[in-house]
Write a protein that holds these residues in place. Structure first.
Motif, mmCIF file in Angstrom:
data_model
loop_
_atom_site.group_PDB
_atom_site.id
_atom_site.type_symbol
_atom_site.label_atom_id
_atom_site.label_comp_id
_atom_site.label_asym_id
_atom_site.label_seq_id
_atom_site.Cartn_x
_atom_site.Cartn_y
_atom_site.Cartn_z
ATOM 1 N N UNK B 102 0.822 -1.211 0.000
ATOM 2 C CA UNK B 102 0.000 0.000 0.000
ATOM 3 C C UNK B 102 0.859 1.266 0.000
ATOM 4 N N UNK B 103 1.978 1.211 0.711
ATOM 5 C CA UNK B 103 2.809 2.409 0.857
ATOM 6 C C UNK B 103 3.924 2.502 -0.187
ATOM 7 N N UNK B 104 3.951 1.608 -1.154
ATOM 8 C CA UNK B 104 5.051 1.573 -2.129
ATOM 9 C C UNK B 104 6.391 1.514 -1.403
ATOM 10 N N UNK B 105 6.470 0.619 -0.440
ATOM 11 C CA UNK B 105 7.653 0.521 0.413
ATOM 12 C C UNK B 105 8.717 -0.384 -0.188
ATOM 13 N N UNK B 106 8.557 -0.737 -1.450
ATOM 14 C CA UNK B 106 9.584 -1.526 -2.125
ATOM 15 C C UNK B 106 9.630 -1.098 -3.580
ATOM 16 N N UNK B 107 10.806 -1.118 -4.157
ATOM 17 C CA UNK B 107 10.921 -0.922 -5.605
ATOM 18 C C UNK B 107 11.419 -2.232 -6.193
ATOM 19 N N UNK B 108 12.733 -2.481 -6.089
ATOM 20 C CA UNK B 108 13.241 -3.721 -6.704
ATOM 21 C C UNK B 108 12.905 -4.934 -5.870
ATOM 22 N N UNK B 109 12.693 -4.747 -4.578
ATOM 23 C CA UNK B 109 12.259 -5.852 -3.743
ATOM 24 C C UNK B 109 13.358 -6.774 -3.281
ATOM 25 N N UNK B 145 16.812 1.654 -3.005
ATOM 26 C CA UNK B 145 15.812 2.225 -3.918
ATOM 27 C C UNK B 145 14.917 3.264 -3.270
ATOM 28 N N UNK B 146 14.408 2.992 -2.084
ATOM 29 C CA UNK B 146 13.222 3.723 -1.620
ATOM 30 C C UNK B 146 13.520 5.007 -0.871
ATOM 31 N N UNK B 147 14.688 5.122 -0.267
ATOM 32 C CA UNK B 147 14.916 6.259 0.627
ATOM 33 C C UNK B 147 14.265 6.067 1.987
ATOM 34 N N UNK B 148 13.685 4.901 2.236
ATOM 35 C CA UNK B 148 13.217 4.423 3.544
ATOM 36 C C UNK B 148 11.899 5.019 4.050
ATOM 37 N N UNK B 149 11.539 6.223 3.645
ATOM 38 C CA UNK B 149 10.362 6.852 4.255
ATOM 39 C C UNK B 149 9.115 5.986 4.116
ATOM 40 N N UNK B 150 8.939 5.416 2.929
ATOM 41 C CA UNK B 150 7.750 4.603 2.701
ATOM 42 C C UNK B 150 7.799 3.331 3.548
ATOM 43 N N UNK B 151 8.993 2.816 3.786
ATOM 44 C CA UNK B 151 9.118 1.615 4.625
ATOM 45 C C UNK B 151 8.704 1.943 6.057
ATOM 46 N N UNK C 686 2.949 9.870 -14.517
ATOM 47 C CA UNK C 686 2.165 8.685 -14.873
ATOM 48 C C UNK C 686 1.713 7.906 -13.642
ATOM 49 N N UNK C 687 2.525 7.939 -12.568
ATOM 50 C CA UNK C 687 2.203 7.186 -11.352
ATOM 51 C C UNK C 687 2.814 7.957 -10.185
ATOM 52 N N UNK C 688 2.012 8.760 -9.494
ATOM 53 C CA UNK C 688 2.575 9.644 -8.456
ATOM 54 C C UNK C 688 3.371 8.890 -7.391
ATOM 55 N N UNK C 689 2.917 7.712 -7.024
ATOM 56 C CA UNK C 689 3.629 6.960 -5.990
ATOM 57 C C UNK C 689 5.030 6.590 -6.437
ATOM 58 N N UNK C 690 5.138 6.183 -7.698
ATOM 59 C CA UNK C 690 6.459 5.808 -8.210
ATOM 60 C C UNK C 690 7.350 7.028 -8.385
#
Lengths: 274, 169, 983
Positions: B102-109, B145-151, C686-690
């Motif tokens: 929900x929080x986009x807490x991962x990019x590459x995973x 990837x994330x910069x941690x805030x979302x995590x 295209x995707x604000x979250x990304x």
């Protein structure tokens, strides 16, 4: 990055562990939490012939109070000490342990393992030296107790003989009329300290111990000083540690930190005392 | 006295994600390699093999452990949990996993499994952490990837849901 | 046909990638199975920065269990050609050392064995005899005339030197009211993705085909480089990429040379070979961003208007000019003037080779280097003119109505409103609040500073920009290169559902989610109805040299290509539907999973979309199949560099304005970020979250570059940051929150109006923080990373002197990069001086007192070699030692010198030993200088000084024991004395 081959002994008794150390000498290493040893194995900095796993020995897993000492046997993990009831008896430990590595390494790394590794920046050796603690060593034939200040003989070098293992370390509990404080400065949270300072202040004395500067944690005792007299004492201590430049900090920065943080921990302990 | 020879394979028996498991291991086999290549549980990733990055974090007897700093033979008799055991069923995600999504807490995973395992253990003992504590626990992991805030946001959100404090779902 | 309804594009939908990644079902390269019989490789790497390889003895390694092959540089050279470089220079660009090593970590041999464990065992058994040569580390020194050559055939370490002039820079400088100049050294750092490189290669000797699975990220122009190196036609090099890749940030472009190595290893071994790079290998040898020395001058009016810039850039590409380098130097060429309207520009670009690892793509790619100089200069101009930096920025920004805007150096900026973006960010009281916080802090005696940075973020690189390294005449001869070909394929299967494939090789950016959104909107479907696969196979997918994941090209280029392919299919489906409904194609619309005609006729999408499979006869006359459509898209704006050296290096140009306030502790050198604001214009989102994720991720990497990260080398070329304990990445406790603002000016040049966004903060944040620290401390010279010691040293504070009589002195601060270990000490030996002297002179005796000495070969009375075991604590390694005695002054003094080498690294040094008579014996005093290289230096830096001290202490302890061997119990006593006497 894979270890070289070794035999693995799961000791079921302390005697078995000591027997293995006696028969292999410097080619055997005790493995407890493995947080310092495994990186060295993976990088092949160390290639022991035998590892002796002591985590199956129930006698080494229980923290106990012996008079004025908290005795932490070789199988006790750092997180277990931090979560124990006994730690309340020594506020310096309670203050320093959260800086030891990370949540994920304290849960595996042992207190005695950190003492055995003798990294010059590490918190456990600092606390042992600051408090005048002792290291309890044992071979197949005899046991001995070594004062912390005598145990740490150099960078990653201790008074432990090849056939000895650390059975436990003992931290003196807080003395009535004493107050304690701890601070450390590192590049990131959880990194080895550039400088760590631990202070005990009593009505008539100050003990200040410093890690991260000399090859071993060093302690100085002085009378209660303030103002420029304290500055002079801290300055003398800072210079006496013979600080070095390395990748992470300069000698000058280390001396500055000893002077500034040394004063800060002493003042914090003084406030607690008052 | 059990002495495992360096050059032989030894049968290691333990509990893996709640079920009995066994793997054949030389003493020097790292737990990461045993899980990934011995048992096919490739969710535990290897990022540094010197205990710093945290990608390989698993739970042993309920507490976090860097699998790269663990030998497979040390699994003997232990209760081992990996990311593959987090979800309640194969087609669902746990509360914590859902919060990460929900929080986009991962990019590459790649680092995610280790962080999930740490936080899963942490929230069991610390159900109501503040952001500072969460940052310290997540601080035992490297994510590039994330910069941690979302995590951090995901962990705090999951903690609230697990406490029954409501959520942003 | 009606316009599509945009329902999903622009929304922060949950990512389709996430569930698998969260539950341990990702498919990264090391998660995929391999063919039975696949072998594993490990790579032996050079401990020397520069040395000739005299011999390599692999026999002991080959004799070990499980070892199948050992491949050396000569084996490689027999089967391949050197890799093509990005510039014309006579240098053999091998992916593994042939006859000579040129950087620490350079591959020297590959062991192929049944397991990685066995392969690493064999690495330790390979004996390489090196003859070390002086190393060149400083790019400025390496290009000086007379410097030693890295490559004997190159004619110099300066391998490219080009001058450019646009407008009338000489005139502008001559007329300038003020001229400002700054020289900066940008450090080496890297992207450090959490997943390292991985390759599985196989060779079919009958078809002559290499099949390589690798987590390579492109650009696939490198495919042609690899095919040439492997000496096969392009269609005999099949490259496949795994479904998931654990981050790249440009770095996984550097997989390519290893792909060649592992491919050759597989060919020699006759079996598939797998190699997973470990972290030590990655840090020492994967890919570094270039370090660069820039001198930048500006001609400025009294009001702060910049009328000309003059760049002198010296780029350090490491030991080999590896393709696509020197692209880092030219990627920004069109936008060297950044966000500013500056008509006159002079540029001198030089490329230096040094004894460091080769460089390549790293997030930001050239931007951090250029903007660090430019934005530091803008701040210096403000300080020098006594103006607010915000005012100087405003005065020079390209005006709002100027787009599309042609820069002096040739870029065509697509869109933007820079003044509005800056005003929005600085407005709403934000800049005023920062100033108030600074005033308050300073009033309280604290060091607080404000930093600003305005940058243009280029994206979608023109494949032709790198040819700007050639002269117009050379370019004319080679033929024009340009474009940014993107491709995507949309397919419809017999059940009528939609699939998308692209050649975008994502490494975590969520391409599958965005493509599903974009394509679903075209067809009026839900994103969950569209299945997207991004794992490229060059053997059967649509790709081109520009394919891959770099230069932030996905949103702008690849998503647009998918949109084009989907739109073409939809337009054909509209005609099919029109025929079915007896309607006009223009009256057909696609929405909610249905195809609908004006007037009410409708059918489920799948019923119409599947017709081309089941009843191709019902397709109207002239309508092609609706089964599969591949679109290739390249923007016409990306023309080749012209005869005047105008270079439109990128298609899109986003804008960033950053603003921060920091507080500096002058004792500890700690910098606390109080507030950070980043304003972005990346066109259509295209995707604000990304987009937010990309900004936060780049910001965190930039914090690393600002405070923590440097691939550090000693002056002698030893590599010093080989682990994550020394190459420090920011963690959750170091990354503060940041305020993200957006302004959207869609790009008129891209199909969806989107621009790249992922690299910008890597360009803007390091210099923004540097400006803030400069402001806080009132200093001009800032070098990254801002380590505590470096920051503390910027503050002039006298140090309290050592107490009288303590003997301690402030050692002169070491030069940066000087990691020489120095020490001194003394020991008391209870033996007469002559006896101690005799022991020192007796090679056999001396051998026996070298700690851990195993076997001695006496070459002369003062020269011998030995096998020794050295170490401290559990850290032990076996080394070959070569020891000499010289400058003999009996019985007073002698010099002991020598070097050691082994699997853990190398060491060398010299010590002067002096003997003086003392009460009851002899005092042995020594001073030494030593240097350590190879693995030990790379991973043990923090502890080396103490370790050297301990080992030298061991030596003198043994000397004492040997010189007085007949005193019982002496050893322990002496050790105690040594420890006491050792300072």
């Amino acid at each position: 990055m894979k270890p070289a081959a070794f035999d693995f002994v799961r000791a079921e008794t302390l005697e078995e562990a000591l027997e293995t150390l006696a028969s292999h000498g410097g080619d055997a290493r005790v493995i407890a939490g493995g947080q310092s040893l495994l990186p060295m194995l993976n990088m092949r900095l160390a290639k022991p012939a035998v590892l002796v796993d002591i985590m199956g020995l129930p006698a080494l897993r229980a923290i106990r109070r012996e008079g004025d000492a908290i005795v932490v046997p070789a199988g006790v993990r750092q997180a277990e000490l931090l979560a124990s009831a006994e730690i309340a008896a020594q506020p310096l430990l309670a203050a320093a342990l959260p800086f030891l590595g990370h949540y994920q390494t304290r849960s595996r790394g042992t207190v005695c393992g950190s003492a055995a590794h003798a990294d010059p920046s590490a918190e456990i050796p600092l606390c042992l030296v600051a408090l005048g603690g002792e290291v309890r060593l044992r071979t197949r034939r005899k046991a001995r107790r070594v004062k912390a200040a005598d145990f740490f003989t150099g960078m990653m070098t201790t008074a432990k003989a090849d056939d000895e293992m650390i059975e436990a370390v003992a931290f003196p509990v807080a003395q009535p009329g004493s107050a304690y404080a701890f601070k450390e400065y590192s590049r990131r949270h959880g990194d080895f300290a550039i400088v760590g300072c631990a202070a005990r202040v009593a009505s008539d004395a100050i003990d200040l111990a410093v890690c991260g500067v000399a090859d071993t944690p060093e302690r100085r005792s002085f009378p209660r000083l303030a103002g420029s007299a304290l500055d002079d004492a801290l300055n003398a201590f800072a210079w006496a540690l013979d600080a070095r430049d390395d990748l992470h900090a300069s000698a000058r920065l280390r001396r500055d930190l000893v002077r500034a943080m040394g004063r800060a921990v002493i003042e914090e302990a003084e406030r607690c005392l008052a | 006295m059990p002495r495992l020879s360096a050059t032989a394979l030894h049968d290691v028996r333990f509990t893996l994600n709640g079920r009995p498991a066994r793997v054949a291991a030389e003493p020097r086999l790292l737990a990461t390699d045993a899980l990934r290549h011995g048992l096919g549980l490739t969710g535990t990733h290897v990022g540094c093999e010197h205990g710093v990055c945290g990608a390989c974090t698993i739970l042993i007897d309920g507490v976090p452990a860097r699998a790269c700093l663990t030998l497979a033979v040390q699994f003997e008799g232990r209760d081992v949990r990996t990311v593959e055991g987090l979800a309640p069923s194969p087609d669902r995600l746990s509360v914590l996993q859902e919060a990460f999504r929900r929080h986009h807490a991962l990019h590459c995973g790649f680092c995610t499994a280790g962080i999930l395992m740490s936080v899963d253990a942490f929230l069991k003992t610390t159900p109501d952490p503040d952001e500072h504590l969460v940052r310290e626990v997540v601080g035992g992991h490297l994510c590039r990837c994330t910069g941690y805030s979302a995590i951090v946001a995901a962990v705090l959100d999951a903690a609230a849901i697990l406490r029954g404090d409501g959520s942003n779902v | 046909m009606r316009a599509e309804s945009v329902a999903y594009t622009g929304q922060s939908l949950p990512r389709v990638e996430d569930a698998a990644l969260l539950s341990g079902r990702g498919r990264f390269i090391d998660d995929l199975g391999v063919r039975p019989g696949t072998l594993e490789a490990a790579i032996l790497r050079s401990p020397h920065a520069h040395a000739d390889i005299l011999s390599i003895d692999t026999s002991a390694a080959l004799a070990l269990p499980g070892v199948v092959a050992v491949v050396t540089g000569r084996d490689l050279a027999a089967l391949t050609l050197p890799m093509v470089a990005g510039l014309k220079v006579n240098v053999e660009n091998w992916p593994m050392a042939v006859e000579r090593v040129r950087y620490v970590g350079e591959p020297v041999a590959i062991v192929v064995a049944q397991t990685r464990y066995l392969a690493e065992d064999a690495l330790d058994a390979i004996a390489v005899d090196y003859a070390p040569k002086p190393a060149l580390l400083d790019p400025v020194a390496s290009i000086e005339p007379g410097a030693a050559l890295l490559h004997d055939t190159s004619g110099g370490n300066l391998v490219s030197d080009r001058r450019f002039s646009y407008g009338d820079p000489e005139g502008a400088f001559a007329a300038a009211e003020r001229v400002f100049e700054i020289t900066v050294r940008y450090p080496r750092n890297t992207g450090a993705p959490m997943e390292t490189f991985g390759i599985v290669a196989d060779y079919d000797p009958h078809e002559g085909v290499y099949d390589i699975l690798a987590n390579f990220q492109g650009p696939f122009s490198i495919h042609t480089v690899l095919a040439r190196t492997l000496k096969v036609p392009g269609n005999r090099l099949r490259m496949r990429m795994p479904p998931d890749s654990g981050g790249s940030f440009g770095v996984k472009q550097g997989v390519a040379p290893y792909a060649a190595l592992i491919a050759v290893a597989a060919r020699i071994a006759g079996r598939p070979v797998k190699w997973i790079e470990d972290r030590l290998e990655h840090l020492v040898g994967a890919v570094a961003a270039t370090n660069r020395v820039t001198t930048l001058r500006a001609a400025v009016t009294a009001e702060g208007r910049i009328t000309a810039l003059d760049f002198d850039q010296i780029e350090d590409c490491g030991a080999y000019p590896r393709a696509p380098e020197p692209a880092t130097l030219y990627r920004m060429h069109g936008n060297m003037t950044g966000a500013y309207d500056i008509a006159n520009v002079a540029i001198r670009n030089r490329v230096a080779l040094t004894n460091k690892a080769p460089t390549g793509l790293v997030r930001g790619f050239g931007g951090p280097q250029v903007y660090f100089a430019l934005e530091r200069l803008v701040q210096s101009i403000a300080v020098g003119l006594g103006r607010d930096p915000l005012d100087v920025i405003h005065r020079n920004l390209i005006p709002a109505g100027a787009f599309p805007y042609r820069t002096a150096t040739g870029a065509l900026y697509d869109s933007g409103d820079f003044p509005a973006a800056v005003e929005t960010a600085a407005g709403a009281g934000r800049y005023a609040e920062l100033a108030a916080r600074r005033d308050k802090a300073r009033a309280e005696g604290r060091r607080y500073g404000i930093g600003l940075a305005a940058v243009v973020e280029p994206s979608v690189s023109n494949m032709g920009y790198i040819t700007a390294v050639l002269t117009p005449q050379e370019r004319a001869k080679a033929g024009p290169k340009n474009g940014a070909q993107a491709s995507a394929t949309v397919s419809i299967d017999p059940t009528g559902t939609v699939s998308v494939t692209t050649a975008s090789t994502p490494q975590g950016q969520g391409h599958r989610t965005v493509l599903a959104q974009v394509v679903a909107d075209v067809f009026g479907l839900a994103p969950s109805d569209v299945r997207v696969i991004c794992e490229l196979d060059t053997g059967k997918d649509a790709w081109s040299i520009a394919s891959g994941n770099y230069s932030s090209r996905f949103a702008a280029a690849v998503a647009g290509a998918a949109h084009m392919a989907a739109t073409r299919l939809r337009d054909r489906l509209a005609r099919v539907a029109a025929a079915q409904f007896q309607a006009q194609a223009g009256d057909i619309s696609f929405a909610d999973g249905k195809i609908v005609a004006v007037g009410g006729a409708s059918a489920p999408f799948a019923r119409i979309s599947a017709l081309s499979h089941w009843s191709p006869g019902v397709l109207p006359e002239g309508v092609e199949q609706t089964i599969r459509e591949t679109a290739f898209w390249t923007p016409p704006e990306l023309t080749a560099p012209d005869a005047a050296d105008l270079v439109n290096s990128s298609l899109c140009h986003g804008f960033i304005f950053d603003m921060c306030g920091v507080e500096v502790d002058e004792v500890s050198g700690a910098v606390r970020i109080d507030r950070y604001v980043t304003m972005h214009d990346c066109g259509r989102v295209l995707h604000p979250g990304m987009v937010e994720g990309q900004i936060r991720g780049a910001f965190a990497q930039a914090l690393g570059a600002s405070f923590f990260e440097e691939l550090a080398y000693a002056e002698d070329g030893a590599f010093l940051t080989g682990t994550f304990a020394d190459y420090l990445l920011p963690t959750a406790t170091e990354v503060p929150d940041l305020d993200i603002l957006h302004l959207e000016t869609p790009s008129p040049f891209t199909p969806l109006g989107a621009k790249g966004v992922g690299e910008g903060n890597c360009m803007s944040t390091p210099v923004c923080i540097a400006n803030a620290v400069a402001d806080a401390l009132g200093v001009a010279d800032i070098t990254l990373p801002l380590t505590p010691a470096r920051v503390a040293a910027l503050v002039e504070r006298p140090e309290p002197a050592p107490p009288e009589g303590a003997g301690a002195t402030a050692k002169p601060a070491g030069r940066p990069g000087d990691r020489t270990l120095r020490g001194e000490g003394s020991a008391f030996v209870p033996a007469p001086r002559e006896q101690v002297w005799a022991t020192l002179l007796d090679a056999d005796a001396l051998a026996s007192i070298i700690p851990g000495c195993h076997g001695v070969k006496k070459l002369s009375p003062t020269h011998f070699t030995a096998d020794v075991t050295l170490g401290i604590g559990p850290v032990k390694g076996r080394y070959k030692a070569d020891v000499m005695l010289s400058d003999l002054d009996a019985p007073n003094a002698a010099t002991l010198s020598g070097n050691v080498s082994g699997a853990l690294g190398t060491g060398g040094g010299a010590g002067r030993v002096t003997l003086t008579e003392a009460e009851g014996g002899t005092r042995v005093a020594y001073v030494y200088e030593a240097a350590v290289g190879g693995k030990v230096a790379a991973i043990g830096g923090r502890l080396l000084d103490g370790a050297a001290k301990a080992i030298i202490g061991q030596f003198f302890a043994a000397l004492a024991r040997r010189a007085a061997p007949d005193r019982a119990g002496l050893f322990a006593r002496l050790l105690g004395m040594l420890t006491g006497g050792h300072k």
